[in-house]
Design a protein around this motif. Structure first.
Motif, PDB file in Angstrom:
ATOM      1  N   ASP A 139      97.558  11.834  67.108  1.00  0.00           N
ATOM      2  CA  ASP A 139      96.710  12.905  67.647  1.00  0.00           C
ATOM      3  C   ASP A 139      97.430  14.250  67.554  1.00  0.00           C
ATOM      4  OD1 ASP A 139      98.623  12.458  69.602  1.00  0.00           O
ATOM      5  OD2 ASP A 139      97.217  12.391  71.277  1.00  0.00           O
ATOM      6  N   VAL A 140      98.037  14.508  66.395  1.00  0.00           N
ATOM      7  CA  VAL A 140      98.760  15.755  66.158  1.00  0.00           C
ATOM      8  C   VAL A 140      97.790  16.936  66.220  1.00  0.00           C
ATOM      9  CG1 VAL A 140     100.097  17.073  64.470  1.00  0.00           C
ATOM     10  CG2 VAL A 140     100.509  14.621  64.756  1.00  0.00           C
ATOM     11  N   ASP A 141      98.183  17.991  66.919  1.00  0.00           N
ATOM     12  CA  ASP A 141      97.427  19.241  66.952  1.00  0.00           C
ATOM     13  C   ASP A 141      97.707  19.969  65.642  1.00  0.00           C
ATOM     14  OD1 ASP A 141      96.647  21.941  67.306  1.00  0.00           O
ATOM     15  OD2 ASP A 141      96.901  21.810  69.478  1.00  0.00           O
ATOM     16  N   LEU A 142      96.825  19.810  64.669  1.00  0.00           N
ATOM     17  CA  LEU A 142      97.072  20.366  63.340  1.00  0.00           C
ATOM     18  C   LEU A 142      97.069  21.889  63.348  1.00  0.00           C
ATOM     19  CD1 LEU A 142      94.986  17.962  61.073  1.00  0.00           C
ATOM     20  CD2 LEU A 142      97.415  17.846  61.649  1.00  0.00           C
ATOM     21  N   GLY A 143      96.283  22.475  64.241  1.00  0.00           N
ATOM     22  CA  GLY A 143      96.294  23.933  64.349  1.00  0.00           C
ATOM     23  C   GLY A 143      97.651  24.432  64.808  1.00  0.00           C
ATOM     24  N   ALA A 144      98.220  23.778  65.826  1.00  0.00           N
ATOM     25  CA  ALA A 144      99.543  24.163  66.321  1.00  0.00           C
ATOM     26  C   ALA A 144     100.623  23.862  65.292  1.00  0.00           C
ATOM     27  CB  ALA A 144      99.835  23.443  67.633  1.00  0.00           C
ATOM     28  N   LEU A 145     100.477  22.742  64.586  1.00  0.00           N
ATOM     29  CA  LEU A 145     101.435  22.398  63.529  1.00  0.00           C
ATOM     30  C   LEU A 145     101.471  23.477  62.460  1.00  0.00           C
ATOM     31  CD1 LEU A 145     103.224  20.613  61.702  1.00  0.00           C
ATOM     32  CD2 LEU A 145     101.161  19.332  61.066  1.00  0.00           C
ATOM     33  N   PHE A 146     100.297  23.905  61.998  1.00  0.00           N
ATOM     34  CA  PHE A 146     100.258  24.897  60.932  1.00  0.00           C
ATOM     35  C   PHE A 146     100.754  26.257  61.429  1.00  0.00           C
ATOM     36  CE2 PHE A 146      97.924  27.906  58.092  1.00  0.00           C
ATOM     37  CZ  PHE A 146      98.620  27.593  56.934  1.00  0.00           C
ATOM     38  N   ALA A 147     100.400  26.622  62.653  1.00  0.00           N
ATOM     39  CA  ALA A 147     100.870  27.896  63.213  1.00  0.00           C
ATOM     40  C   ALA A 147     102.397  27.888  63.346  1.00  0.00           C
ATOM     41  CB  ALA A 147     100.215  28.145  64.564  1.00  0.00           C
ATOM     42  N   HIS A 148     102.960  26.764  63.782  1.00  0.00           N
ATOM     43  CA  HIS A 148     104.411  26.630  63.915  1.00  0.00           C
ATOM     44  C   HIS A 148     105.071  26.741  62.540  1.00  0.00           C
ATOM     45  CE1 HIS A 148     108.181  25.073  65.613  1.00  0.00           C
ATOM     46  NE2 HIS A 148     108.243  24.238  64.585  1.00  0.00           N
ATOM     47  N   HIS A 149     104.485  26.084  61.561  1.00  0.00           N
ATOM     48  CA  HIS A 149     105.010  26.139  60.191  1.00  0.00           C
ATOM     49  C   HIS A 149     105.049  27.573  59.686  1.00  0.00           C
ATOM     50  CE1 HIS A 149     105.456  25.256  55.898  1.00  0.00           C
ATOM     51  NE2 HIS A 149     104.393  26.013  55.697  1.00  0.00           N
ATOM     52  N   ARG A 150     103.960  28.280  59.864  1.00  0.00           N
ATOM     53  CA  ARG A 150     103.892  29.662  59.380  1.00  0.00           C
ATOM     54  C   ARG A 150     104.837  30.584  60.149  1.00  0.00           C
ATOM     55  NH1 ARG A 150      99.860  31.234  55.654  1.00  0.00           N
ATOM     56  NH2 ARG A 150     100.306  29.806  53.933  1.00  0.00           N
ATOM     57  N   ALA A 151     104.979  30.348  61.449  1.00  0.00           N
ATOM     58  CA  ALA A 151     105.848  31.192  62.265  1.00  0.00           C
ATOM     59  C   ALA A 151     107.312  31.065  61.836  1.00  0.00           C
ATOM     60  CB  ALA A 151     105.703  30.827  63.739  1.00  0.00           C
ATOM     61  N   LEU A 152     107.735  29.865  61.445  1.00  0.00           N
ATOM     62  CA  LEU A 152     109.120  29.648  61.039  1.00  0.00           C
ATOM     63  C   LEU A 152     109.362  30.021  59.584  1.00  0.00           C
ATOM     64  CD1 LEU A 152     110.075  26.333  62.869  1.00  0.00           C
ATOM     65  CD2 LEU A 152     110.463  28.692  63.564  1.00  0.00           C
ATOM     66  N   GLY A 153     108.301  30.039  58.780  1.00  0.00           N
ATOM     67  CA  GLY A 153     108.412  30.534  57.416  1.00  0.00           C
ATOM     68  C   GLY A 153     109.225  29.670  56.477  1.00  0.00           C
ATOM     69  N   LEU A 186     110.260   4.489  74.819  1.00  0.00           N
ATOM     70  CA  LEU A 186     110.380   5.486  73.771  1.00  0.00           C
ATOM     71  C   LEU A 186     111.852   5.820  73.580  1.00  0.00           C
ATOM     72  CD1 LEU A 186     107.464   7.922  74.710  1.00  0.00           C
ATOM     73  CD2 LEU A 186     107.611   6.505  72.664  1.00  0.00           C
ATOM     74  N   LEU A 187     112.268   5.928  72.334  1.00  0.00           N
ATOM     75  CA  LEU A 187     113.654   6.230  72.029  1.00  0.00           C
ATOM     76  C   LEU A 187     113.892   7.734  72.047  1.00  0.00           C
ATOM     77  CD1 LEU A 187     114.169   3.690  69.108  1.00  0.00           C
ATOM     78  CD2 LEU A 187     114.695   3.397  71.541  1.00  0.00           C
ATOM     79  N   ASP A 188     115.133   8.121  72.250  1.00  0.00           N
ATOM     80  CA  ASP A 188     115.463   9.544  72.318  1.00  0.00           C
ATOM     81  C   ASP A 188     115.503  10.188  70.942  1.00  0.00           C
ATOM     82  OD1 ASP A 188     115.674   9.467  75.077  1.00  0.00           O
ATOM     83  OD2 ASP A 188     117.812   8.945  75.026  1.00  0.00           O
ATOM     84  N   GLN A 189     115.913   9.430  69.927  1.00  0.00           N
ATOM     85  CA  GLN A 189     116.064   9.981  68.583  1.00  0.00           C
ATOM     86  C   GLN A 189     114.703  10.269  67.958  1.00  0.00           C
ATOM     87  OE1 GLN A 189     119.082  10.629  66.896  1.00  0.00           O
ATOM     88  NE2 GLN A 189     117.689  11.699  65.531  1.00  0.00           N
ATOM     89  N   ARG A 190     114.550  11.445  67.389  1.00  0.00           N
ATOM     90  CA  ARG A 190     113.316  11.812  66.691  1.00  0.00           C
ATOM     91  C   ARG A 190     113.348  11.281  65.263  1.00  0.00           C
ATOM     92  NH1 ARG A 190     109.139  14.121  69.878  1.00  0.00           N
ATOM     93  NH2 ARG A 190     110.195  15.002  71.695  1.00  0.00           N
ATOM     94  N   VAL A 191     112.170  10.908  64.750  1.00  0.00           N
ATOM     95  CA  VAL A 191     112.048  10.447  63.373  1.00  0.00           C
ATOM     96  C   VAL A 191     110.896  11.181  62.699  1.00  0.00           C
ATOM     97  CG1 VAL A 191     112.930   8.160  63.959  1.00  0.00           C
ATOM     98  CG2 VAL A 191     110.457   8.551  63.923  1.00  0.00           C
ATOM     99  N   SER A 192     110.890  11.132  61.381  1.00  0.00           N
ATOM    100  CA  SER A 192     109.771  11.696  60.630  1.00  0.00           C
ATOM    101  C   SER A 192     108.556  10.793  60.789  1.00  0.00           C
ATOM    102  CB  SER A 192     110.134  11.815  59.145  1.00  0.00           C
ATOM    103  OG  SER A 192     108.964  12.045  58.371  1.00  0.00           O
ATOM    104  N   GLY A 193     107.467  11.377  61.263  1.00  0.00           N
ATOM    105  CA  GLY A 193     106.230  10.617  61.403  1.00  0.00           C
ATOM    106  C   GLY A 193     105.197  10.987  60.369  1.00  0.00           C
ATOM    107  N   GLY A 194     105.628  11.665  59.289  1.00  0.00           N
ATOM    108  CA  GLY A 194     104.648  12.158  58.323  1.00  0.00           C
ATOM    109  C   GLY A 194     104.014  13.434  58.845  1.00  0.00           C
ATOM    110  N   PHE A 195     102.755  13.663  58.497  1.00  0.00           N
ATOM    111  CA  PHE A 195     102.021  14.847  58.944  1.00  0.00           C
ATOM    112  C   PHE A 195     102.823  16.118  58.642  1.00  0.00           C
ATOM    113  CE2 PHE A 195     100.378  11.257  61.250  1.00  0.00           C
ATOM    114  CZ  PHE A 195      99.006  11.438  61.144  1.00  0.00           C
TER     115      PHE A 195
END
Length: 263
Positions: A139-153, A186-195
């Protein structure tokens, strides 16, 4: 109402799915069913809830099964694009009638990097795309994902998930006493979930003989061109029959957050 994010969506659908056992002897993993629908439909439906209607499917192992599903049983070889308002794709027969689906043959034994290289010609030149795998929903917020991507450049952004342990965990004190037991936390380590979000420059880091994950992502990170979007919501990755059974159990309970309010 979700804010629309009208990007092309690339879905890697060509892997062998070996850890799925007999389920993938006759089907590619994206076609195993959750709630009577292929997993691929769930992924596409989740994106379409955000206004994404243009999909590029990277076909490989048993790609003819996906072709038959999209083409309503018709068999057409080679790369082909169907819908909207053109040849009606089978999954477009209902509320998804405006999906445009490109079926791209990328080879059976091709690496994920090679698959992405093969479909670049189907992408809008210079435009960013979403990219994910054909075996996971969230249930990724794709709008927030894309905004975050653009903000970091950066050239690429990966969604960072927290996986759940497959086993209960123990905290053990000196002497052997268990001080805490947690059932599959839930584990502490983050992993790539795609998206992912990928700019066109990210494709320049690809190599045909390398997996995207082992090659291009490492180079992008080394160059300071890979960002992470932290997601703490739902993520269901289907790697084993147990994972598939778990998603179906959630569906039967009416728990379908990955569809973003759709049904």
């Amino acid at each position: 109402m979700l804010a629309p994010v009208d990007l092309q969506v690339v879905i890697l659908c060509g892997g062998f799915g070996t850890r799925m056992g007999s389920a993938t002897e006759t089907l590619p993993k994206p076609m195993v069913e959750v709630g009577g629908r292929p997993l691929l439909w769930h992924i596409m439906k989740g994106y379409s809830a955000w206004g994404c209607r243009r999909f590029v499917l990277c076909l490989g192992y048993k790609g003819d099964v996906i072709r038959a599903w999209v083409m309503g049983g018709r068999h057409i070889s080679g790369d082909v694009t169907v819908g909207p308002r053109g040849a009606r794709a089978q999954p477009s027969a209902d509320e998804a009638a405006d999906w445009q689906i490109t079926l791209a043959e990328t080879g059976v034994n091709t690496t994920t990097g090679g698959r992405l290289m093969a479909i670049r010609r189907h992408l809008e030149p210079g435009a960013p795309v979403f990219m994910t795998y054909g075996d996971g929903v969230a249930d990724v917020d794709l709008g927030a994902l894309f905004a975050h991507h653009r903000a970091l450049g950066r050239h690429a952004t990966v969604t960072a998930m927290r996986p759940r342990s497959r086993f209960g965990t123990l905290d053990i004190a000196e002497g052997g006493a268990v001080t805490r037991f947690r059932e599959k936390p839930l584990l502490d380590q983050r992993v790539s979930g795609g998206f992912f979000v990928l700019e066109s420059q990210a494709f320049d880091a690809l190599r045909a003989d390398e997996p995207f994950e082992d090659g291009a992502l490492g180079r992008l990170a080394d160059d300071g061109q890979l960002a992470a979007f932290v997601h703490d919501g739902f993520w269901g990755s289907v790697d084993t029959p147990r994972d598939l059974a778990g998603l179906n159990a959630l569906w039967n309970q009416g728990e379908r957050r990955w569809l973003h309010g759709s049904s």
